[in-house]
Design a protein around this motif. Structure first.
Motif, PDB file in Angstrom:
ATOM      1  N   HIS A  61     118.643 -66.045  78.470  1.00 41.54           N
ATOM      2  CA  HIS A  61     118.100 -66.101  77.113  1.00 41.54           C
ATOM      3  C   HIS A  61     116.732 -65.423  77.022  1.00 41.54           C
ATOM      4  CE1 HIS A  61     121.012 -69.076  75.355  1.00 41.54           C
ATOM      5  NE2 HIS A  61     121.201 -69.301  76.634  1.00 41.54           N
ATOM      6  N   TYR A  66     121.329 -61.748  77.571  1.00 39.11           N
ATOM      7  CA  TYR A  66     122.101 -62.616  76.689  1.00 39.11           C
ATOM      8  C   TYR A  66     123.166 -61.822  75.921  1.00 39.11           C
ATOM      9  CZ  TYR A  66     123.027 -66.140  73.049  1.00 39.11           C
ATOM     10  OH  TYR A  66     123.621 -67.036  72.200  1.00 39.11           O
ATOM     11  N   GLU A 106     119.830 -66.200  67.931  1.00 36.65           N
ATOM     12  CA  GLU A 106     120.942 -66.112  68.865  1.00 36.65           C
ATOM     13  C   GLU A 106     122.268 -66.425  68.180  1.00 36.65           C
ATOM     14  OE1 GLU A 106     118.621 -67.010  73.091  1.00 36.65           O
ATOM     15  OE2 GLU A 106     119.907 -68.575  72.222  1.00 36.65           O
TER      16      GLU A 106
END
Length: 362
Positions: A61, A66, A106
């Motif tokens: 992350h 990611y 995200e």
């Protein structure tokens, strides 16, 4: 795309392995083996995969991996289990990490890549007030349906009680909850909170208690006139020996649906699986080697090149390899065979992604 068919399968119960991260010895993303792991899980009969979660290593992350890691899994899922209208029939769960700004960003990225649900890891909020965490989860739910996640306090560094989970269950957009405190009292609290919130028919309950998988799947949880069941698992333990996990889950669900007696042999296997998990997850050292343990088993099965992890602290603990030796010898039925790819040697070559200066570089 998350639709009624996927919702129905989620509520019916499925095996969802927590997807590991394939690395080379110099800590580059091993793309062929990363893709191969996704094919392995879906080929073994898993209903989906969870990517960007603890087993995938939270470091991705922060270091630019990611997006590539999520994208690889989405591409392979679409190829292995294609949906006629595009995307994948397999359920794709994206781990998103707080605080709110990052979790929202995200979730947007995951949605763009075709993911169905966001598994929200609350450790990213640190010691923020519970109201802030709930507001962050609600913000994520505006982008992707939410798969709640009670990460065990040994790793998440925080416990959450009945009132928190009652409010969590009342949030719009919560489709499932992974209950993983590794604690019977806390597990029952979460289930009771969902029932008391009136959401037992809307929120699918999944075990994340790798130390108590079979009992979680078999137990009827009764609160007054309401009886609910944990229907599936989203588990790091199911990242290894996945064909056997799929068969075990099917057996447990068949017993629950039929209301049949639980065979003593199945309870014996439950204890064996807990013992095996103690070695893989390194319970003796408070789970310090859990990710490396999963990777070690996959490496022995030819699915990874080694047990390497991004963080220096993530490595096998003293004596853990010997404990893995012990459970492999003691419980061959639990492994069910590796069900390796057709040509594991083909995974040894292919493009990798280096991690340099906090970013991913080709």
């Amino acid at each position: 795309m998350y639709d009624d068919e996927k919702r129905s399968r989620l509520r019916d119960g499925m095996v969802i392995p927590a997807h590991p991260l394939a690395l080379t010895a110099d800590l580059r993303l091993d793309e062929p083996r990363q893709r191969g792991l996704t094919r392995y899980y879906l080929g073994a009969g898993a209903g989906g995969v969870a990517v960007g979660v603890h087993t995938t290593q939270f470091e991705i992350h922060h270091n630019g991996l990611y997006e590539p890691v999520l994208r690889l899994a989405a591409e392979e899922a679409a190829a292995v289990a294609p949906n006629p209208v595009g995307g994948s029939r397999a359920l794709l769960v994206a781990g998103v990490l707080g605080p709110t700004d990052r979790a929202v960003a995200e979730a947007r990225l995951a949605a763009d890549l075709g993911y169905d649900l966001a598994l929200v890891a609350m450790n990213g909020w640190g010691d923020a007030p519970e109201a802030d965490i709930l507001a962050g989860v609600a913000a994520v739910a505006e982008i992707l349906p939410v798969f709640g996640f009670y990460l065990q306090p040994t790793i998440g560094r925080r416990s959450f009680g009945y009132e928190f989970w009652r409010r969590y269950a009342e949030l719009d957009g919560v489709e499932a909850i992974k209950i993983a405190p590794f604690d019977r009292y806390a597990t029952i609290e979460v289930i009771r909170a969902v029932v008391d919130a009136g959401r037992a028919d809307r929120i699918a309950l999944y075990t994340g208690n790798d130390d108590n998988i079979v009992a979680d799947l078999l137990t009827p949880y009764r609160f007054g006139p309401t009886t609910v069941h944990i229907v599936g698992g989203l588990l790091g333990q199911w990242a290894v020996w996945t064909p056997a996990a799929v068969a075990l889950h099917a057996q447990a669900r068949a017993i629950v649906r039929a209301g049949a007696p639980v065979p003593l042999e199945l309870l014996a296997r439950a204890a064996q699986l807990t013992d095996a998990n103690s070695a893989v997850f390194d319970a003796a050292h408070r789970f310090a080697g859990s990710i490396a343990g999963v990777n070690e088993v996959l490496a022995r099965d030819g699915l990874l090149a080694g047990n390497w992890c991004l963080a220096d602290a993530e490595r096998l603990s003293a004596g853990q390899a010997e404990q893995i030796d012990r459970v492999l010898a003691a419980y061959p039925d639990l492994t069910g065979g590796a069900a390796r790819l057709d040509d594991p040697k083909a995974l040894a070559t292919g493009p990798t992604v280096a991690v340099r200066d906090g970013t991913a570089a080709p």
